[in-house]
Scaffold this motif. Structure first.
Motif, mmCIF file in Angstrom:
data_model
loop_
_atom_site.group_PDB
_atom_site.id
_atom_site.type_symbol
_atom_site.label_atom_id
_atom_site.label_comp_id
_atom_site.label_asym_id
_atom_site.label_seq_id
_atom_site.Cartn_x
_atom_site.Cartn_y
_atom_site.Cartn_z
ATOM 1 N N MET A 57 14.861 11.342 22.066
ATOM 2 C CA MET A 57 14.211 10.696 20.941
ATOM 3 C C MET A 57 12.721 10.640 21.248
ATOM 4 O O MET A 57 12.318 10.259 22.336
ATOM 5 C CB MET A 57 14.797 9.301 20.731
ATOM 6 C CG MET A 57 14.231 8.595 19.540
ATOM 7 S SD MET A 57 14.860 6.913 19.247
ATOM 8 C CE MET A 57 16.537 7.218 18.823
ATOM 9 N N SER A 58 11.920 10.967 20.274
ATOM 10 C CA SER A 58 10.474 10.980 20.460
ATOM 11 C C SER A 58 9.896 9.561 20.388
ATOM 12 O O SER A 58 10.519 8.647 19.837
ATOM 13 C CB SER A 58 9.820 11.838 19.379
ATOM 14 O OG SER A 58 9.917 11.193 18.124
ATOM 15 N N LYS A 59 8.722 9.419 20.941
ATOM 16 C CA LYS A 59 8.026 8.133 20.873
ATOM 17 C C LYS A 59 7.770 7.747 19.411
ATOM 18 O O LYS A 59 7.872 6.587 19.034
ATOM 19 C CB LYS A 59 6.716 8.190 21.645
ATOM 20 C CG LYS A 59 5.965 6.866 21.630
ATOM 21 C CD LYS A 59 4.658 6.965 22.372
ATOM 22 C CE LYS A 59 3.863 5.682 22.419
ATOM 23 N NZ LYS A 59 3.984 4.758 21.345
ATOM 24 N N ARG A 60 7.461 8.751 18.606
ATOM 25 C CA ARG A 60 7.216 8.502 17.179
ATOM 26 C C ARG A 60 8.446 7.892 16.511
ATOM 27 O O ARG A 60 8.335 6.949 15.723
ATOM 28 C CB ARG A 60 6.824 9.810 16.504
ATOM 29 C CG ARG A 60 6.462 9.667 15.053
ATOM 30 C CD ARG A 60 5.919 10.989 14.492
ATOM 31 N NE ARG A 60 5.584 10.836 13.106
ATOM 32 C CZ ARG A 60 6.083 11.592 12.125
ATOM 33 N NH1 ARG A 60 6.911 12.579 12.400
ATOM 34 N NH2 ARG A 60 5.729 11.388 10.879
ATOM 35 N N ALA A 61 9.628 8.414 16.824
ATOM 36 C CA ALA A 61 10.863 7.886 16.248
ATOM 37 C C ALA A 61 11.137 6.474 16.740
ATOM 38 O O ALA A 61 11.525 5.598 15.955
ATOM 39 C CB ALA A 61 12.038 8.799 16.585
ATOM 40 N N VAL A 75 11.411 3.077 14.456
ATOM 41 C CA VAL A 75 12.559 2.162 14.471
ATOM 42 C C VAL A 75 12.065 0.725 14.611
ATOM 43 O O VAL A 75 12.473 -0.168 13.851
ATOM 44 C CB VAL A 75 13.548 2.508 15.603
ATOM 45 C CG1 VAL A 75 14.560 1.385 15.814
ATOM 46 C CG2 VAL A 75 14.250 3.818 15.313
ATOM 47 N N PHE A 76 11.185 0.497 15.571
ATOM 48 C CA PHE A 76 10.690 -0.863 15.775
ATOM 49 C C PHE A 76 9.877 -1.347 14.585
ATOM 50 O O PHE A 76 10.005 -2.502 14.161
ATOM 51 C CB PHE A 76 9.880 -0.958 17.070
ATOM 52 C CG PHE A 76 10.743 -1.077 18.281
ATOM 53 C CD1 PHE A 76 11.287 -2.292 18.666
ATOM 54 C CD2 PHE A 76 11.052 0.045 19.039
ATOM 55 C CE1 PHE A 76 12.107 -2.400 19.771
ATOM 56 C CE2 PHE A 76 11.872 -0.045 20.155
ATOM 57 C CZ PHE A 76 12.402 -1.269 20.520
ATOM 58 N N GLN A 77 9.054 -0.483 14.020
ATOM 59 C CA GLN A 77 8.264 -0.880 12.856
ATOM 60 C C GLN A 77 9.177 -1.238 11.684
ATOM 61 O O GLN A 77 8.951 -2.228 10.987
ATOM 62 C CB GLN A 77 7.292 0.236 12.467
ATOM 63 C CG GLN A 77 6.344 -0.152 11.359
ATOM 64 C CD GLN A 77 5.465 -1.329 11.711
ATOM 65 O OE1 GLN A 77 5.005 -1.472 12.836
ATOM 66 N NE2 GLN A 77 5.230 -2.198 10.759
ATOM 67 N N ALA A 78 10.219 -0.451 11.465
ATOM 68 C CA ALA A 78 11.165 -0.745 10.383
ATOM 69 C C ALA A 78 11.853 -2.082 10.612
ATOM 70 O O ALA A 78 12.043 -2.870 9.675
ATOM 71 C CB ALA A 78 12.195 0.377 10.261
ATOM 72 N N LEU A 79 12.219 -2.358 11.859
ATOM 73 C CA LEU A 79 12.859 -3.643 12.168
ATOM 74 C C LEU A 79 11.915 -4.813 11.912
ATOM 75 O O LEU A 79 12.330 -5.849 11.382
ATOM 76 C CB LEU A 79 13.349 -3.652 13.612
ATOM 77 C CG LEU A 79 14.540 -2.741 13.900
ATOM 78 C CD1 LEU A 79 14.788 -2.649 15.406
ATOM 79 C CD2 LEU A 79 15.771 -3.227 13.175
ATOM 80 N N PHE A 80 10.647 -4.659 12.286
ATOM 81 C CA PHE A 80 9.675 -5.724 12.025
ATOM 82 C C PHE A 80 9.515 -5.948 10.526
ATOM 83 O O PHE A 80 9.438 -7.096 10.059
ATOM 84 C CB PHE A 80 8.316 -5.398 12.642
ATOM 85 C CG PHE A 80 8.315 -5.380 14.156
ATOM 86 C CD1 PHE A 80 8.985 -6.342 14.893
ATOM 87 C CD2 PHE A 80 7.638 -4.388 14.842
ATOM 88 C CE1 PHE A 80 8.991 -6.327 16.278
ATOM 89 C CE2 PHE A 80 7.630 -4.364 16.230
ATOM 90 C CZ PHE A 80 8.306 -5.334 16.943
#
Length: 60
Positions: free
Chosen positions: A1-5, A9-14
Motif C-alpha cells: 500500500m502506498s503512502k498516498r493510500a 484512509v486516515f484523512q477519510a476517517l478524520f
C-alpha cells in the motif's frame, strides 16, 4: 500500500469523524439546518475524493 493510500484512509476517517460529531450535535432528531447540511455535503465530497484516491492506489 502506498503512502498516498494510507494518508487517504486516515484523512477519510478524520472526515467521517467530523460527520459523526455533527450528528452528535444534532441528536436525537438529526434535523440539520441549512448551514449544517452544507457542511455535511462539503465533508462528504471530501470523503468521496479520498475514496477515489484509495481506489486508484489499491485497485489499479
Amino acid at each position: 500500500m502506498s503512502k498516498r493510500a494510507v494518508d487517504a484512509v486516515f484523512q477519510a476517517l478524520f472526515l467521517l469523524s467530523d460527520i459523526r460529531f455533527l450528528l452528535r450535535e444534532t441528536a436525537p432528531q438529526h434535523d440539520l439546518d441549512e448551514a449544517e447540511q452544507k457542511r455535511a455535503a462539503a465533508t462528504l465530497e471530501k470523503v468521496k475524493r479520498q475514496i477515489a484516491v484509495i481506489e486508484e492506489e489499491l485497485v489499479r
